[in-house]
Design an enzyme around this catalytic site. Sequence first.
Site, mmCIF file in Angstrom:
data_model
loop_
_atom_site.group_PDB
_atom_site.id
_atom_site.type_symbol
_atom_site.label_atom_id
_atom_site.label_comp_id
_atom_site.label_asym_id
_atom_site.label_seq_id
_atom_site.Cartn_x
_atom_site.Cartn_y
_atom_site.Cartn_z
ATOM 1 N N SER A 25 0.801 -1.223 0.000
ATOM 2 C CA SER A 25 0.000 0.000 0.000
ATOM 3 C C SER A 25 0.837 1.278 0.000
ATOM 4 O O SER A 25 2.061 1.237 0.009
ATOM 5 C CB SER A 25 -0.972 0.034 1.181
ATOM 6 O OG SER A 25 -0.272 0.234 2.392
ATOM 7 N N THR A 57 -1.282 0.260 -6.433
ATOM 8 C CA THR A 57 -1.444 -0.211 -5.062
ATOM 9 C C THR A 57 -2.774 0.333 -4.543
ATOM 10 O O THR A 57 -3.672 0.611 -5.331
ATOM 11 C CB THR A 57 -0.235 0.210 -4.186
ATOM 12 O OG1 THR A 57 -0.336 -0.427 -2.913
ATOM 13 C CG2 THR A 57 -0.114 1.705 -4.034
ATOM 14 N N TYR A 58 -2.907 0.470 -3.230
ATOM 15 C CA TYR A 58 -4.120 1.040 -2.653
ATOM 16 C C TYR A 58 -3.725 2.026 -1.562
ATOM 17 O O TYR A 58 -2.639 1.950 -0.985
ATOM 18 C CB TYR A 58 -5.050 -0.047 -2.105
ATOM 19 C CG TYR A 58 -4.419 -0.915 -1.041
ATOM 20 C CD1 TYR A 58 -4.574 -0.614 0.307
ATOM 21 C CD2 TYR A 58 -3.662 -2.031 -1.385
ATOM 22 C CE1 TYR A 58 -3.984 -1.402 1.281
ATOM 23 C CE2 TYR A 58 -3.083 -2.829 -0.424
ATOM 24 C CZ TYR A 58 -3.246 -2.504 0.915
ATOM 25 O OH TYR A 58 -2.657 -3.287 1.872
ATOM 26 N N GLY A 73 5.806 -1.947 1.515
ATOM 27 C CA GLY A 73 5.967 -3.240 0.864
ATOM 28 C C GLY A 73 6.951 -3.196 -0.285
ATOM 29 O O GLY A 73 7.876 -2.376 -0.317
ATOM 30 N N ALA A 74 6.746 -4.090 -1.239
ATOM 31 C CA ALA A 74 7.686 -4.267 -2.349
ATOM 32 C C ALA A 74 7.917 -2.987 -3.146
ATOM 33 O O ALA A 74 8.989 -2.794 -3.726
ATOM 34 C CB ALA A 74 7.195 -5.375 -3.275
ATOM 35 N N ALA A 75 6.929 -2.092 -3.165
ATOM 36 C CA ALA A 75 7.079 -0.827 -3.899
ATOM 37 C C ALA A 75 8.242 0.007 -3.368
ATOM 38 O O ALA A 75 8.769 0.860 -4.084
ATOM 39 C CB ALA A 75 5.787 -0.025 -3.828
#
EC number: 4.1.1.11
Length: 120
Positions: A25, A57-58, A73-75
């Site tokens: 997110s 994403t959100y 996260g992965a971002a």
Amino acid sequence: MKRVMFHAKIHRATVTQADLHYVGSVTVDQDLLDAAGILPFEQVDIYDITNGARLTTYALPGERGSGVIGINGAAAHLVKPGDLVILVAYGVFDEEEARNLKPTVVLVDERNRILEVRKG
């Protein structure tokens, strides 16, 4: 026919934090979400002006008035603190709604404080 249209954007926000180990997110100051009309958990695209990365994403609500733009996260491998980003939300509209749509654009300063909110 249904059309996918951009309905809200937070333009040239500065990423304030990145947490690789958070479960995905983007955390966004609730004041910015409200100004743009983006709901918590709504899908958003992030366009990194600094390096060209693009991802989906959100949105998660962050503390009001904090200016937080937190990549989770992965971002966090793609978008780093200090990067300039554009957050865009899209919606699905019927033909009439699409033709009458007035997207919201939130312009912010280097500390992610609202400078201007534009409609249409």
